[in-house]
Design an enzyme around this catalytic site. Structure first.
Site: not given
Ligand code: AMP
Length: 400
Positions: A39, A206, A359, A382
């Site tokens: 960045r 999520k 990120g 985002g």
């Molecule tokens: P996001 O911010 O929605 O892109 O999510 C990224 C995060 O999702 C990372 O910190 C991962 O550790 C988490 N993640 C990915 N797969 C899983 C899973 N199966 N269970 C829980 N957390 C997860």
């Protein structure tokens, strides 16, 4: 997206005071070392352009989420100033302000000469930043004659340094920086006219944050591959036992809708067929590779399994454009990082135009050693999702 984004090249900036809103929200390790300075490097073009035009350059960025009013060292931009100085290869030191709007920063700003660079402290030390406060924005605006926004990663937020500040500059005195221009144009081009097959790979924790983007992607892509924690909401919607895996129960219906829309529209929809499962959210525990049919009711899936990796690789084989947002598993823990690493390798090995957004995903690609193989790594997760959703970004609107 329609009308062209005005960039700093369209402005007369010679010898002027230029305020550049950057995104220096870089990851640091437990010792405070910057682990990935992309960045900061991405901001260099715009900064150098201003230095070469004898501007006085005021840089501002947020860093993580400090409590407003509390100047805690771990949120300070001092390490960024040091790295920036090294990367810019300029003789004169970068002025590092001790605060955002004073008393130190304006004093240092007043002493600047042509080509000097001043970095303000973390904008979020001041409550006015996230409140989009006019009075705070006016103080920021007072530093400069020209406003440049080069913080694509922050453009989806209506904050003072992104939105309110632009009210104090007329149309000829505000524009996007080079990084932002590049990011926006790249995304627009790919979304408007992708070479097909166009595949979206979506992961992360999520569903809620990505639901709208997913819905919108269905109208544009040929295939969707789902991994990460969000896959379990879809698997549960299909009736699988997902144990204690991450699930957003209130979104199960939406997940079903997305899957049937995909079917109606002829978009191929891929979910993991196996997972790396564990009885708890930890690395120091028993781990099993299990088909999704066999997740015990008290276990959780923390990564996609090897069969899913192979399946997804097959699905990516003929892709000409790939957009990837979100890791396939809890990649921060070594044991659950293989699915994400393999996804990175597999995407890198295609002949497709590959766009990585976010990120975490950029971090995965970096760790996997594939950064140079990707066509484009966007700094803004985002914000890029919002562009995919066709939602107007406050930061872009404000420059119009
Ligand atoms: P996001 O911010 O929605 O892109 O999510 C990224 C995060 O999702 C990372 O910190 C991962 O550790 C988490 N993640 C990915 N797969 C899983 C899973 N199966 N269970 C829980 N957390 C997860």
């Amino acid at each position: 997206m329609g009308n062209r984004l005005k960039t700093i090249k369209d402005l007369d900036i010679d010898g002027k005071r230029v305020f550049i809103r950057c995104d220096f929200n870089v990851p640091k390790d437990e010792f405070g070392n910057i682990t990935d300075d992309r960045r900061i490097r991405s901001a260099l073009q715009t900064i150098r352009y201003c230095i070469d035009r004898d501007c006085k350059i005021i840089l501002a960025s947020h860093y993580e989420r400090p409590e407003p009013g509390k100047y805690e060292e771990k949120y300070s931009l001092v390490p960024v100033a040091k790295r920036l100085h090294t990367l810019l290869k300029i003789k004169r030191d970068i002025f590092m302000a001790e605060d955002v709007i004073g008393p130190d920063a304006p004093q240092k700003a007043a002493k600047m000469e042509a080509g000097d660079v001043l970095l303000l402290e973390n904008l979020r030390y001041e409550a006015g930043e996230t409140e989009n406060d006019m009075a705070f924005a006016e103080k920021l605006a007072a530093y400069a004659d020209i406003y440049v926004n080069d913080a694509f990663g922050a453009c989806h937020r209506k904050h003072a340094s992104i939105d309110a500040i632009t009210k104090f500059f007329d149309a000829d005195s505000k524009a996007a920086g080079f990084l932002m221009g590049k990011e926006v144009n790249f995304f627009s081009k790919v979304l408007e006219d992708p070479v097909r097959p166009f595949v979206a790979v979506v992961g992360g924790s999520k569903v809620s944050g990505k639901l709208q983007a997913l819905t919108n992607l269905l109208t544009k892509v040929d295939k969707v591959i789902i991994g990460g924690g969000m896959a379990f909401t879809f698997l549960k919607a299909l009736g699988y036992e997902v144990g204690s895996s991450l699930v957003e129960d209130d979104l199960i219906e939406e997940a079903t809708t997305i899957m049937s829309r995909a079917q109606e529209m002829g978009v191929k929809f891929y979910l993991p067929v196996d997972v790396v499962a564990a009885p708890e959210f930890s690395e120091n525990t028993t781990v099993k590779f299990l088909p999704v049919q066999e997740i015990p009711s008290d276990w959780m899936g923390l990564d996609i399994g090897p069969a899913s990796t192979r399946l997804f690789r097959e699905a990516l084989n003929d892709a000409q454009t790939i957009i990837w947002n979100g890791p396939m598993g809890v990649y921060e823990m070594d044991r659950y990082s293989k699915g994400s690493m393999a996804m990175s390798n597999n995407i890198a090995q295609t002949h497709a135009t590959t766009i990585v957004g976010g990120g975490d995903t950029a971090d995965v690609v970096q760790r996997a050693g594939d950064a140079d193989e990707m066509t484009f790594i966007s700094t803004g997760g985002g914000a890029s999702l919002k562009l995919i959703e066709s939602i107007a970004l406050p930061g872009l609107e404000a420059l119009k």
